[in-house]
Design a protein around this motif. Structure first.
Motif, PDB file in Angstrom:
ATOM      1  N   LYS A 142     -11.276  10.615   4.752  1.00  0.00           N
ATOM      2  CA  LYS A 142     -10.402  11.742   4.417  1.00  0.00           C
ATOM      3  C   LYS A 142     -11.101  12.849   3.628  1.00  0.00           C
ATOM      4  O   LYS A 142     -10.495  13.831   3.269  1.00  0.00           O
ATOM      5  N   ASP A 174      -2.865   2.335  -4.556  1.00  0.00           N
ATOM      6  CA  ASP A 174      -3.118   3.690  -4.063  1.00  0.00           C
ATOM      7  C   ASP A 174      -4.567   3.688  -3.609  1.00  0.00           C
ATOM      8  O   ASP A 174      -5.479   3.570  -4.436  1.00  0.00           O
ATOM      9  N   ILE A 175      -4.791   3.800  -2.302  1.00  0.00           N
ATOM     10  CA  ILE A 175      -6.156   3.624  -1.787  1.00  0.00           C
ATOM     11  C   ILE A 175      -6.867   4.959  -1.544  1.00  0.00           C
ATOM     12  O   ILE A 175      -7.971   4.974  -1.001  1.00  0.00           O
ATOM     13  N   THR A 176      -6.251   6.045  -1.974  1.00  0.00           N
ATOM     14  CA  THR A 176      -6.801   7.380  -1.674  1.00  0.00           C
ATOM     15  C   THR A 176      -8.293   7.504  -1.980  1.00  0.00           C
ATOM     16  O   THR A 176      -9.064   8.000  -1.161  1.00  0.00           O
ATOM     17  N   ARG A 213      -8.710   1.501   8.882  1.00  0.00           N
ATOM     18  CA  ARG A 213      -9.471   2.073   7.763  1.00  0.00           C
ATOM     19  C   ARG A 213      -8.709   2.020   6.434  1.00  0.00           C
ATOM     20  O   ARG A 213      -9.311   1.864   5.371  1.00  0.00           O
ATOM     21  N   THR A 214      -7.387   2.133   6.518  1.00  0.00           N
ATOM     22  CA  THR A 214      -6.590   2.012   5.289  1.00  0.00           C
ATOM     23  C   THR A 214      -6.733   0.607   4.707  1.00  0.00           C
ATOM     24  O   THR A 214      -6.882   0.434   3.491  1.00  0.00           O
ATOM     25  N   ILE A 225       0.860  -1.189   0.000  1.00  0.00           N
ATOM     26  CA  ILE A 225       0.000   0.000   0.000  1.00  0.00           C
ATOM     27  C   ILE A 225       0.895   1.236   0.000  1.00  0.00           C
ATOM     28  O   ILE A 225       1.818   1.364   0.805  1.00  0.00           O
ATOM     29  N   ASP A 264       1.528  -3.123   4.587  1.00  0.00           N
ATOM     30  CA  ASP A 264       1.569  -1.692   4.901  1.00  0.00           C
ATOM     31  C   ASP A 264       2.571  -1.449   6.025  1.00  0.00           C
ATOM     32  O   ASP A 264       3.015  -2.389   6.691  1.00  0.00           O
ATOM     33  N   ALA A 322      -8.143  -0.700   1.251  1.00  0.00           N
ATOM     34  CA  ALA A 322      -7.281  -1.497   0.373  1.00  0.00           C
ATOM     35  C   ALA A 322      -8.006  -2.757  -0.103  1.00  0.00           C
ATOM     36  O   ALA A 322      -7.846  -3.178  -1.259  1.00  0.00           O
ATOM     37  N   ARG A 382     -10.861   5.675   0.559  1.00  0.00           N
ATOM     38  CA  ARG A 382     -10.936   5.970   1.992  1.00  0.00           C
ATOM     39  C   ARG A 382     -12.308   6.512   2.368  1.00  0.00           C
ATOM     40  O   ARG A 382     -12.956   7.202   1.581  1.00  0.00           O
TER      41      ARG A 382
END
Ligand SMILES: O=P(O)(O)OC[C@H]1O[C@H](OP(=O)(O)OP(=O)(O)O)[C@H](O)[C@@H]1O
Ligand SMILES: O=c1cc[nH]c(=O)[nH]1
Length: 177
Positions: free
Chosen positions: A75, A67-69, A110-111, A38, A103, A115, A72
């Motif tokens: 955020k 890339d899990i942006t 939460r990440t 990650i 990771d 993912a 989420r």
């Protein structure tokens, strides 16, 4: 701000070697494994585990990156502008494979939830495991790691900072308060 080093370069190397041995020991053959890091430091950790695996078992495991942006839930919408849709990549199909998600820090979980979502867009693995360099506790979701480099009990007021040679110029883990 106070900072305390809790893991130095040698200890980090040993922790990653131990995780690699555990992955070997707990899986009958590692041929079906795909390592998926990650972004950002998880990718470097995945690459290091792959290097160690090559040294120990002479097996080259594929390394993907996530890339899990965009996935989420905590955020806010402002992150979407900075998300790079091409940042995730899988060198092989993960269909029917054993994915080891990797990771640097596991905190609320939460990440990792994000993912798992991101990963499913690439296919349906037969199994997904989780390896983290640091588990600092304080989970907000029912998520646990299968492979842990170091358990670091922390308070929620602290921050665990993982530094890696590839991006930070040194291997080091510290706690800031
Ligand atoms: O379990 P969680 O509560 O989701 O926290 C763990 C995540 O937090 C950190 O990323 P962060 O969002 O701080 O960005 P960074 O990778 O740039 O440090 C870290 O790299 C993990 O991916
Ligand atoms: O302390 C923390 C919490 C989340 N992510 C980090 O990298 N450190």
């Amino acid at each position: 701000m106070k900072e305390k080093e809790v893991v130095d370069a040698l200890a980090m190397k040993r922790a990653l070697t131990r995780i690699t041995y555990e992955i070997i020991e707990r899986n009958k053959g590692v041929e079906d494994i795909v390592l998926v890091g990650i972004k950002t430091r998880g990718i470097y950790i995945a690459e290091r585990i792959a290097d160690r695996m090559k040294q120990l078992e002479d097996v080259s495991l594929p390394v993907g990156s996530l890339d899990i942006t965009l996935y989420r839930d905590d955020k806010g919408k402002d992150m979407e502008a900075t998300a790079d849709l091409t940042a995730s990549s899988m060198p092989v199909s993960i269909e029917g494979k054993h994915v080891v998600l990797i990771d640097d820090v596991l905190y609320t979980g939460r990440t990792i939830r994000a993912a798992l979502d991101a990963l499913m867009d690439f296919g349906r693995p037969q199994k997904i495991s989780l390896a983290v360099l640091v588990d600092r506790g304080h989970r907000e979701l029912p998520i646990r790691a299968d492979y842990v480099g170091k358990n670091l009990p922390t308070s929620t007021k602290e921050k665990v900072v993982v530094q890696m040679e590839e991006i930070d110029g040194q291997d080091r883990i510290s706690i800031q308060k």
